[in-house]
Each structure stands twice: as C-alpha cells, then as structure tokens.
Design an enzyme around this catalytic site. Sequence first.
Site, PDB file in Angstrom:
ATOM      1  CG  ASN A 171      63.355-102.603 -33.713  1.00 17.57           C
ATOM      2  OD1 ASN A 171      62.358-101.796 -33.702  1.00 17.57           O
ATOM      3  ND2 ASN A 171      64.263-102.457 -34.600  1.00 17.57           N
ATOM      4  CD  GLU A 267      62.420 -93.616 -37.923  1.00 21.77           C
ATOM      5  OE1 GLU A 267      63.044 -92.554 -37.893  1.00 21.77           O
ATOM      6  OE2 GLU A 267      62.197 -94.584 -37.131  1.00 21.77           O
ATOM      7  CB  CYS A 301      65.779-100.503 -39.036  1.00 16.75           C
ATOM      8  SG  CYS A 301      66.448 -99.250 -38.258  1.00 16.75           S
TER       9      CYS A 301
HETATM   10  P1  NAP Z   1      55.423-103.758 -38.273  1.00 12.71           P
HETATM   11  O1  NAP Z   1      54.809-105.263 -38.233  1.00 12.71           O
HETATM   12  O2  NAP Z   1      55.213-103.266 -39.470  1.00 12.71           O
HETATM   13  O3  NAP Z   1      54.715-103.116 -36.975  1.00 12.71           O
HETATM   14  C1  NAP Z   1      55.075-101.774 -36.665  1.00 12.71           C
HETATM   15  C2  NAP Z   1      53.807-101.082 -36.007  1.00 12.71           C
HETATM   16  O4  NAP Z   1      52.592-101.067 -37.008  1.00 12.71           O
HETATM   17  C3  NAP Z   1      53.141-101.870 -35.042  1.00 12.71           C
HETATM   18  O5  NAP Z   1      52.857-100.867 -33.975  1.00 12.71           O
HETATM   19  C4  NAP Z   1      52.022-102.562 -35.463  1.00 12.71           C
HETATM   20  O6  NAP Z   1      51.155-102.745 -34.506  1.00 12.71           O
HETATM   21  C5  NAP Z   1      51.463-101.483 -36.441  1.00 12.71           C
HETATM   22  N1  NAP Z   1      50.635-101.810 -37.442  1.00 12.71           N
HETATM   23  C6  NAP Z   1      50.225-102.846 -37.758  1.00 12.71           C
HETATM   24  N2  NAP Z   1      49.413-102.944 -38.927  1.00 12.71           N
HETATM   25  C7  NAP Z   1      48.968-101.653 -38.845  1.00 12.71           C
HETATM   26  C8  NAP Z   1      47.901-100.877 -39.808  1.00 12.71           C
HETATM   27  N3  NAP Z   1      47.088-101.486 -40.851  1.00 12.71           N
HETATM   28  N4  NAP Z   1      47.954 -99.583 -39.446  1.00 12.71           N
HETATM   29  C9  NAP Z   1      48.752 -98.757 -38.639  1.00 12.71           C
HETATM   30  N5  NAP Z   1      49.505 -99.435 -37.923  1.00 12.71           N
HETATM   31  C10 NAP Z   1      49.762-100.989 -37.817  1.00 12.71           C
HETATM   32  O7  NAP Z   1      57.080-104.025 -37.857  1.00 12.71           O
HETATM   33  P2  NAP Z   1      57.456-104.409 -36.486  1.00 12.71           P
HETATM   34  O8  NAP Z   1      57.697-106.072 -36.856  1.00 12.71           O
HETATM   35  O9  NAP Z   1      57.201-103.961 -35.157  1.00 12.71           O
HETATM   36  O10 NAP Z   1      59.126-103.853 -36.823  1.00 12.71           O
HETATM   37  C11 NAP Z   1      60.143-104.388 -37.553  1.00 12.71           C
HETATM   38  C12 NAP Z   1      60.459-103.793 -38.719  1.00 12.71           C
HETATM   39  O11 NAP Z   1      60.820-102.234 -38.517  1.00 12.71           O
HETATM   40  C13 NAP Z   1      61.483-104.224 -39.517  1.00 12.71           C
HETATM   41  O12 NAP Z   1      61.375-104.109 -41.020  1.00 12.71           O
HETATM   42  C14 NAP Z   1      62.562-103.104 -39.383  1.00 12.71           C
HETATM   43  O13 NAP Z   1      63.510-102.805 -40.288  1.00 12.71           O
HETATM   44  C15 NAP Z   1      61.711-101.894 -39.182  1.00 12.71           C
HETATM   45  N6  NAP Z   1      62.100-100.786 -38.524  1.00 12.71           N
HETATM   46  C16 NAP Z   1      62.688 -99.614 -39.120  1.00 12.71           C
HETATM   47  C17 NAP Z   1      63.546 -98.668 -38.349  1.00 12.71           C
HETATM   48  C18 NAP Z   1      63.923 -97.488 -39.243  1.00 12.71           C
HETATM   49  O14 NAP Z   1      64.318 -96.560 -38.444  1.00 12.71           O
HETATM   50  N7  NAP Z   1      64.168 -97.494 -40.581  1.00 12.71           N
HETATM   51  C19 NAP Z   1      63.568 -98.747 -37.350  1.00 12.71           C
HETATM   52  C20 NAP Z   1      63.318 -99.864 -36.404  1.00 12.71           C
HETATM   53  C21 NAP Z   1      62.458-100.868 -37.073  1.00 12.71           C
HETATM   54  P3  NAP Z   1      50.928-104.119 -33.912  1.00 12.71           P
HETATM   55  O15 NAP Z   1      52.171-104.428 -33.168  1.00 12.71           O
HETATM   56  O16 NAP Z   1      49.672-104.258 -32.979  1.00 12.71           O
HETATM   57  O17 NAP Z   1      50.627-105.195 -35.212  1.00 12.71           O
END
Ligand code: NAP
Length: 502
Positions: A171, A267, A301
């Site tokens: 995002n 995060e 988030c």
């Molecule tokens: P996600 O599906 O958890 O993916 C995040 C990252 O992790 C991607 O680069 C993904 O790669 C990678 N990943 C997936 N499986 C992994 C593994 N086994 N080992 C290491 N890395 C792995 O999250 P998203 O859908 O991109 O983002 C949305 C989420 O992020 C929401 O829950 C949001 O609340 C949270 N978020 C939190 C913050 C904060 O500051 N707290 C800020 C922004 C977003 P791939 O894309 O290749 O699967």
Amino acid sequence: MIEELEKIPNSLVMRDGLEFKYFGSGTWKKSSSGKTLSVKNPYNGEIVGTVQACSTEEANQVILTANDSVECWNEKTQRERADVLMKAAKLMRDWANPLGYIMMKEIGKPLKSAISEILRTAEFFEATAEAGLQQEGEAIYGDTFKGFSRDKMSITYRVPLGVILCIGPFNYPFNLTGSKIAPALMAGNTVVVKPPSQGAISPLFFGLILEKAGVPPGVFNIITGKGSEIGDYLVQHPLINMISFTGSSETGKHLASVAGMKPLLLELGGKDAAIVLNDADLELTTKAIVSGAFSYSGQRCTAVKRVLPMPGIADDLIKLVKEKTLNLSIGNPEENATIGPLISSIQCDFVQGLIDDALEKGATLLCGNKREGNIMWPTLLDNVTTEMRIAWEEPFGPVLPFIRTKNIQEAIEISNKSEYGLQGMIFTENIDLAFHIAQELEVGIVQINGRSERGPDHFPFLGTKSSGLGTQGIKYSIEAMSRPKGMVLNLSDKGKLIKLCK
Ligand code: NAP
C-alpha cells in the site's frame, strides 16, 4: 507507461521493455530461474510490467555481497553517508512525477497521492541524514553505585548491526521501503530489500537512485520474488542481522516465529477506533472520519476502521458522515478519484464477506455495498454489534462500521478488546477528559481531534498487541538499526592530581 519510464534517465539499465531486472551486487540482472511475476494494474487488469522471480540461490548471493560490503560502508564518515542520502532525495524530487505515475499504475493509488508519497520519501531521506549527523554517544561515571568511583567510566557509541532485511507492503511500496532503507544506511548497515510482489516496480527504482547517489556496489540490493517462496529463506538466513517488516499481522507473526534471535521491527495491521464524545466538533470530526476511513479506498494501516459514538451525537454524526461519503469521487486513480480499485479481486471478496456477515446479523446499510471490477463503493454500516466480524477484523477496504455505545466506559472496553493496538482517536472539546481516556487505550498512539495516521515521520510510530513490535520514526529507527558499543575506562591512581580542597 513506457513514456513515463523514458523520463527517468538510465531506467533502461534496469529493464528490457517492461521486464524489470533485480539489483544485486551493484548490477541489474535477470533471474537464472527464467521466471517472472506479472504486476497487473488493479484498475483495468493491464500488465504494468514483470519482475524477476529470484531463486533462493540468488537471494543467498545478494546477502553474501551485502555482508561483504558492511565494512566498506561503515568506514565512510557520517557526513559521507548523509551526503549520499541527500543526493538520493534530490533524485526522488526530480523523478517524483514519473515514479508516482508508475506507482499509480501498479497499485491503483490516486496519482496525486502517489506523487506525494515519493516527495514524502525524499523529505524522509533528508531528515534522516540530518538526524544521523546529530547522533551522540554517552559517557557515564561509575560512582552511582556504592564501591565505585569516577575512576570507572563507561563510554558508549553506536555501531551498525550488519545486513538489514527490509520487507514492505503493497500500500505504500515506495515510502515504507524508503523509511527502512534510509535509517539502515545512515546507521552504517548494508541493505537487502524484498518488495511486495504487487507494487514491486516503484521500489526497484531505489537501486537506480542509490547507485546514482553514490552508494558503493553491494551496499544496497533489491531482489524480487514471492514472499511465500523466498520469504522464509531470507528471514532465516544466518547473515541477516535484523529485519524491518511492514505488512499484515498474519505474515508478521509467521516471520517472528521463524526468525530466531534476530532483532525485529514489525509494523502490522490495525483496527483503529474513533471514540466520539457528545461535545465533539461535528464538522471537524466528520471530515477526519471520512478522509481517515476512505483515503486510498481504506487500504491504510491507520485507516479509521471503527466509529464508537456516544448516544447524544450518534444520529447527527452518522447523518453528516453519510452526506460526505456520498460525495466521494469513485473511479480512475489517474483522475485522482478517492475511491479506486482494491489491490485484487481476492481482497474485494474478503471485504464483501465482512459486509455480508454484518448485514446477515442485522446491521443497517447506509450506503455502498456495490462493486464493479475491483472497485468497491464506500460502505457505511450502522447498528453494528460486537457479534459481527466487521467489529473486529481489518477490512483493508472502503467499509466503515458504526458501533453505537452507551457510555465512555463501554467505548473504551470495545476499543481495547481488539487484538490490534495501532492507534486510537478521541473527538471532544474536553481536553482533560480526552487525556484520561487516552491513558486507558491500549494502543501505540492516540490522536486527539484528528484522524489516525502515521507521521510526521519524526514522531514515534508504534503498535501494541498484534499491531507491531518496536518503534519507528526517524531517530527511533536509526536507534533500532544500530546498537551501543561500550568501553569501560578504569583509571589507575597513576598521575592522579592532588586535590587541595577537603
Ligand atoms: P502482506 O501480505 O503481509 O505482505 C507484506 C510483505 O510480506 C510483502 O512484501 C510480501 O511479499 C511479504 N511476505 C509474504 N510472505 C512472506 C514470508 N513468508 N516471509 C517474508 N515475507 C513475506 O501485507 P500486504 O497485504 O502487502 O499489506 C497490507 C497489510 O499491511 C495490512 O494488514 C496493513 O494494516 C499492514 N500495514 C501496516 C502498516 C503499519 O505501519 N503498521 C503500514 C502499512 C501496511 P509478497 O507480496 O511477495 O507476498
């Protein structure tokens, strides 16, 4: 898209047509796996480009080079590292429009927001360079404890951790990658980035930017590939010294379970609740709730994800929020519509499931519940109860539940019952009361009379419970990405001056 790429000098070295290479050991390469991943525009399904599906062997090579490069980068002076970050920031400013355009295409973010994400990252690099130059060590006398004198003195300064693995979400693919890279480099570490697969193209430009800014080969590396395929390998690699991750709580918890004793900055997700008291400024509150809930279609988030109004204000607030929501623009991110596509059709199905569950259990639909392609209309649900999934689950889409509460105590209880603890909000003109409520909320940050959000970027940013681990924010991130190195000086009596005073 090609025209936008041509506006960035040297972008040809990182691609063949629309096939992007990965950047390791100072060179742009295609994966020997021969496999690529398609990045599709979530608005119309067109392929924006393809990125390499790197193998674990390629990941290993990149990590080895990053490890070999720690010494050379750490030998640079703080001033030299700061200069590199400043040059990188300048390039981001110069290329903000084409980079923002590419990001808009790959993640469906409104064009203006995508461009401002690039500019915000430039400012982040500048502020990190400035903060890094202010870093200080510490000297402490031993005489606080009985039996010790000032002849024993601890001197500490900060040293880098080594190789930092940075993994970001879709995002904010540029900013939430940059906010890891800048403090890591400033603290003297080398970096390996694994960007999100959907949103991989814009962060690849960090390779070009940092190379042109003067980062030596091997110090900065970025490899692409599915998290589910190479993620565990990267996280568990013995030469990775620290992991900075932003993404879902589910992935974060998995990562923590396989990372072993590596320091982690996480995060994660949120379910930020806005508690609205009877004396709140209705106009200000409505504006904050609508922009907080629906900017980038709720894919933030820190989006406002629940509203807990008091009985005396609920009807008026809900009426105004509905009016403003019905005026939101919906459609093409290139035309800056507030509500655009969600990142994938799977995500739309998930959000629809939450809406359906709430409606089946008796919630009142105020507007929305309509879908075309990946665009979901902003949806408001009234009379939501704690039996409904939408009261607890993070939608990451444009749906906002109102949970009417009897009193402040009940609002605090519902807010705290969440598995998440990112941010909370209180809207009231009674600042004393707001402070007392803020002290009760189990979250990282409480916003008083403002929407939940990250930033400005030098503020501390953190989540409790399933929302994260560790604290971000420029000086906090530099600290988290370095450690104190201590030396203890034990002075002998030799050369001691004779004091005249008694
Ligand atoms: P996600 O599906 O958890 O993916 C995040 C990252 O992790 C991607 O680069 C993904 O790669 C990678 N990943 C997936 N499986 C992994 C593994 N086994 N080992 C290491 N890395 C792995 O999250 P998203 O859908 O991109 O983002 C949305 C989420 O992020 C929401 O829950 C949001 O609340 C949270 N978020 C939190 C913050 C904060 O500051 N707290 C800020 C922004 C977003 P791939 O894309 O290749 O699967």
